[in-house]
Design an enzyme around this catalytic site. Structure first.
Site, PDB file in Angstrom:
ATOM      1  N   GLY A  97       0.794  -1.240   0.000  1.00 32.18           N
ATOM      2  CA  GLY A  97       0.000   0.000   0.000  1.00 32.18           C
ATOM      3  C   GLY A  97       0.817   1.275   0.000  1.00 32.18           C
ATOM      4  O   GLY A  97       0.255   2.363  -0.095  1.00 32.18           O
ATOM      5  N   SER A  98       2.125   1.161   0.096  1.00 28.76           N
ATOM      6  CA  SER A  98       2.927   2.388   0.276  1.00 28.76           C
ATOM      7  C   SER A  98       3.071   3.217  -0.988  1.00 28.76           C
ATOM      8  O   SER A  98       3.341   4.419  -0.907  1.00 28.76           O
ATOM      9  CB  SER A  98       4.324   2.018   0.801  1.00 28.76           C
ATOM     10  OG  SER A  98       4.884   0.997   0.000  1.00 28.76           O
ATOM     11  N   TYR A 140       7.607 -13.378 -14.145  1.00 30.95           N
ATOM     12  CA  TYR A 140       6.512 -12.464 -13.766  1.00 30.95           C
ATOM     13  C   TYR A 140       5.187 -12.995 -14.326  1.00 30.95           C
ATOM     14  O   TYR A 140       4.186 -13.091 -13.605  1.00 30.95           O
ATOM     15  CB  TYR A 140       6.805 -11.059 -14.307  1.00 30.95           C
ATOM     16  CG  TYR A 140       5.771 -10.020 -13.940  1.00 30.95           C
ATOM     17  CD1 TYR A 140       5.717  -9.480 -12.659  1.00 30.95           C
ATOM     18  CD2 TYR A 140       4.844  -9.568 -14.885  1.00 30.95           C
ATOM     19  CE1 TYR A 140       4.766  -8.518 -12.331  1.00 30.95           C
ATOM     20  CE2 TYR A 140       3.898  -8.607 -14.558  1.00 30.95           C
ATOM     21  CZ  TYR A 140       3.862  -8.089 -13.276  1.00 30.95           C
ATOM     22  OH  TYR A 140       2.913  -7.136 -12.948  1.00 30.95           O
TER      23      TYR A 140
HETATM   24  P1  NDP Z   1       5.126  -0.347  -7.284  1.00 31.28           P
HETATM   25  O1  NDP Z   1       6.478  -0.892  -7.556  1.00 31.28           O
HETATM   26  O2  NDP Z   1       4.828   1.079  -7.551  1.00 31.28           O
HETATM   27  O3  NDP Z   1       4.733  -0.656  -5.749  1.00 31.28           O
HETATM   28  C1  NDP Z   1       4.889  -1.956  -5.256  1.00 31.28           C
HETATM   29  C2  NDP Z   1       4.316  -2.035  -3.869  1.00 31.28           C
HETATM   30  O4  NDP Z   1       4.433  -3.399  -3.403  1.00 31.28           O
HETATM   31  C3  NDP Z   1       5.068  -1.176  -2.855  1.00 31.28           C
HETATM   32  O5  NDP Z   1       4.147  -0.735  -1.897  1.00 31.28           O
HETATM   33  C4  NDP Z   1       6.057  -2.174  -2.231  1.00 31.28           C
HETATM   34  O6  NDP Z   1       6.473  -1.817  -0.912  1.00 31.28           O
HETATM   35  C5  NDP Z   1       5.185  -3.416  -2.183  1.00 31.28           C
HETATM   36  N1  NDP Z   1       5.924  -4.667  -2.096  1.00 31.28           N
HETATM   37  C6  NDP Z   1       6.805  -5.192  -2.990  1.00 31.28           C
HETATM   38  N2  NDP Z   1       7.289  -6.367  -2.529  1.00 31.28           N
HETATM   39  C7  NDP Z   1       6.696  -6.580  -1.324  1.00 31.28           C
HETATM   40  C8  NDP Z   1       6.783  -7.593  -0.347  1.00 31.28           C
HETATM   41  N3  NDP Z   1       7.599  -8.651  -0.491  1.00 31.28           N
HETATM   42  N4  NDP Z   1       6.044  -7.478   0.783  1.00 31.28           N
HETATM   43  C9  NDP Z   1       5.230  -6.403   0.960  1.00 31.28           C
HETATM   44  N5  NDP Z   1       5.100  -5.406   0.076  1.00 31.28           N
HETATM   45  C10 NDP Z   1       5.834  -5.498  -1.050  1.00 31.28           C
HETATM   46  O7  NDP Z   1       4.140  -1.300  -8.089  1.00 31.28           O
HETATM   47  P2  NDP Z   1       2.708  -1.021  -8.766  1.00 31.28           P
HETATM   48  O8  NDP Z   1       1.880  -0.193  -7.894  1.00 31.28           O
HETATM   49  O9  NDP Z   1       2.927  -0.640 -10.163  1.00 31.28           O
HETATM   50  O10 NDP Z   1       2.144  -2.514  -8.785  1.00 31.28           O
HETATM   51  C11 NDP Z   1       1.215  -3.009  -7.824  1.00 31.28           C
HETATM   52  C12 NDP Z   1       0.714  -4.358  -8.306  1.00 31.28           C
HETATM   53  O11 NDP Z   1       0.119  -4.200  -9.579  1.00 31.28           O
HETATM   54  C13 NDP Z   1       1.813  -5.402  -8.468  1.00 31.28           C
HETATM   55  O12 NDP Z   1       1.337  -6.654  -8.060  1.00 31.28           O
HETATM   56  C14 NDP Z   1       2.076  -5.389  -9.956  1.00 31.28           C
HETATM   57  O13 NDP Z   1       2.588  -6.611 -10.414  1.00 31.28           O
HETATM   58  C15 NDP Z   1       0.680  -5.130 -10.491  1.00 31.28           C
HETATM   59  N6  NDP Z   1       0.672  -4.581 -11.835  1.00 31.28           N
HETATM   60  C16 NDP Z   1       1.267  -3.360 -12.114  1.00 31.28           C
HETATM   61  C17 NDP Z   1       1.248  -2.880 -13.405  1.00 31.28           C
HETATM   62  C18 NDP Z   1       1.876  -1.579 -13.784  1.00 31.28           C
HETATM   63  O14 NDP Z   1       1.952  -1.302 -15.004  1.00 31.28           O
HETATM   64  N7  NDP Z   1       2.330  -0.749 -12.865  1.00 31.28           N
HETATM   65  C19 NDP Z   1       0.606  -3.631 -14.501  1.00 31.28           C
HETATM   66  C20 NDP Z   1       0.031  -4.883 -14.084  1.00 31.28           C
HETATM   67  C21 NDP Z   1       0.069  -5.314 -12.799  1.00 31.28           C
HETATM   68  P3  NDP Z   1       7.728  -0.782  -0.680  1.00 31.28           P
HETATM   69  O15 NDP Z   1       7.214   0.586  -1.021  1.00 31.28           O
HETATM   70  O16 NDP Z   1       8.044  -0.918   0.757  1.00 31.28           O
HETATM   71  O17 NDP Z   1       8.819  -1.235  -1.595  1.00 31.28           O
END
Ligand code: NDP
Length: 237
Positions: A8-9, A145
């Site tokens: 959620g961050s 992925y």
């Molecule tokens: P971001 O990289 O912007 O954010 C990822 C988030 O996931 C951050 O809050 C991060 O925390 C958290 N996170 C990563 N690994 C872990 C872990 N092991 N445990 C807990 N939290 C974790 O990604 P997006 O917002 O773009 O993506 C969100 C979701 O949407 C993902 O599942 C992604 O695969 C999916 N998605 C995204 C697309 C895109 O184009 N952006 C397209 C299709 C799917 P922290 O801030 O602490 O690192």
């Protein structure tokens, strides 16, 4: 409603936090390491940020307990935490593979298993997984992925059947290309090519994914379960 959102961050997860709060819901969210972003969002939205790596099942159990004692119950789970990586198959190491599956697929499983105990006891709940259109179509140089996201499709359909009698809906949203830090490294040509391949001719916004998540988690969607919804501007059609 009481909502738990993983990842959620930042990005899509942070947009979900804001959207649920705007609806008047109480929200707790997990993040992995970005304390500054998490604390800023928590204080802006009056939500609870919990540092919890979803790939660690013990941490997940403890952290779900923490969310439950703060919220009292969990009515909605948005399983969104995820990582991505672009590599040729031959360059994907065992560690790359494990880390991808542990975070994107096992992480979703660990959190769902922990949260559903409470949902089953309350005979109510909604679970929304955040997959990816690459889980449907497959992406070159993203085999690990794509495989992790395809796994979420199976989890969605199996759990919709298993948890339906407990009045719990389970659905999956598959975003297309969304403007978040996950795509920050894409160069201009690649971004243009992705826009060209999208019928709506543009990259999506995190808020557009969040509004679909809120819909699937709302009473308006109470008879929808086991569904995979593309929020991708038509890319995967
Ligand atoms: P971001 O990289 O912007 O954010 C990822 C988030 O996931 C951050 O809050 C991060 O925390 C958290 N996170 C990563 N690994 C872990 C872990 N092991 N445990 C807990 N939290 C974790 O990604 P997006 O917002 O773009 O993506 C969100 C979701 O949407 C993902 O599942 C992604 O695969 C999916 N998605 C995204 C697309 C895109 O184009 N952006 C397209 C299709 C799917 P922290 O801030 O602490 O690192």
């Amino acid at each position: 409603m009481n909502v738990l959102i993983t990842g959620g961050s930042r990005g899509i997860g942070a947009a979900c936090v804001r959207a649920f709060v705007q609806r008047g819901d109480r929200v707790a969210f997990f993040y992995r390491q970005n304390h500054a972003a998490a604390e800023a969002l928590a204080s802006e939205t009056d939500t609870l940020a919990i540092c919890a790596d979803v790939s660690d099942p013990e941490v997940v159990c403890r952290s779900v307990e923490e969310a439950l004692s703060a919220l009292g119950s969990i009515d909605v789970l948005v399983s969104n935490a995820g990582i991505s990586q672009i590599k040729l198959l031959g360059d994907v190491s065992d560690e790359d593979w494990r880390s991808m599956i542990d975070t994107n697929l096992s992480g979703a499983f660990y959190v769902t298993r922990a949260v559903t105990k409470n949902m089953v006891a309350n005979h109510r709940g909604s679970i929304v997984f955040i997959g990816s259109m690459w889980g449907k179509t497959g992406a070159s140089c993203e085999a690990h992925y794509s495989a992790s996201k395809a796994g979420l499709r199976g989890l969605t359909m199996a759990l919709a059947k298993e948890l339906g009698p407990s009045n719990i809906t389970v659905n999956c949203i598959e975003p297309g290309v969304i403007d978040t830090e996950m795509n920050a490294e894409l160069d201009g040509d690649t971004r243009r090519a992705l826009c060209d391949a999208t019928p709506l001719c543009r990259i999506g916004r995190a808020e557009e994914v969040a509004s679909a998540v809120c819909f699937l988690a709302s009473d308006t969607a109470s008879f929808i379960t086991g569904q995979i919804l593309g929020v991708d501007g038509g890319f995967a059609v």
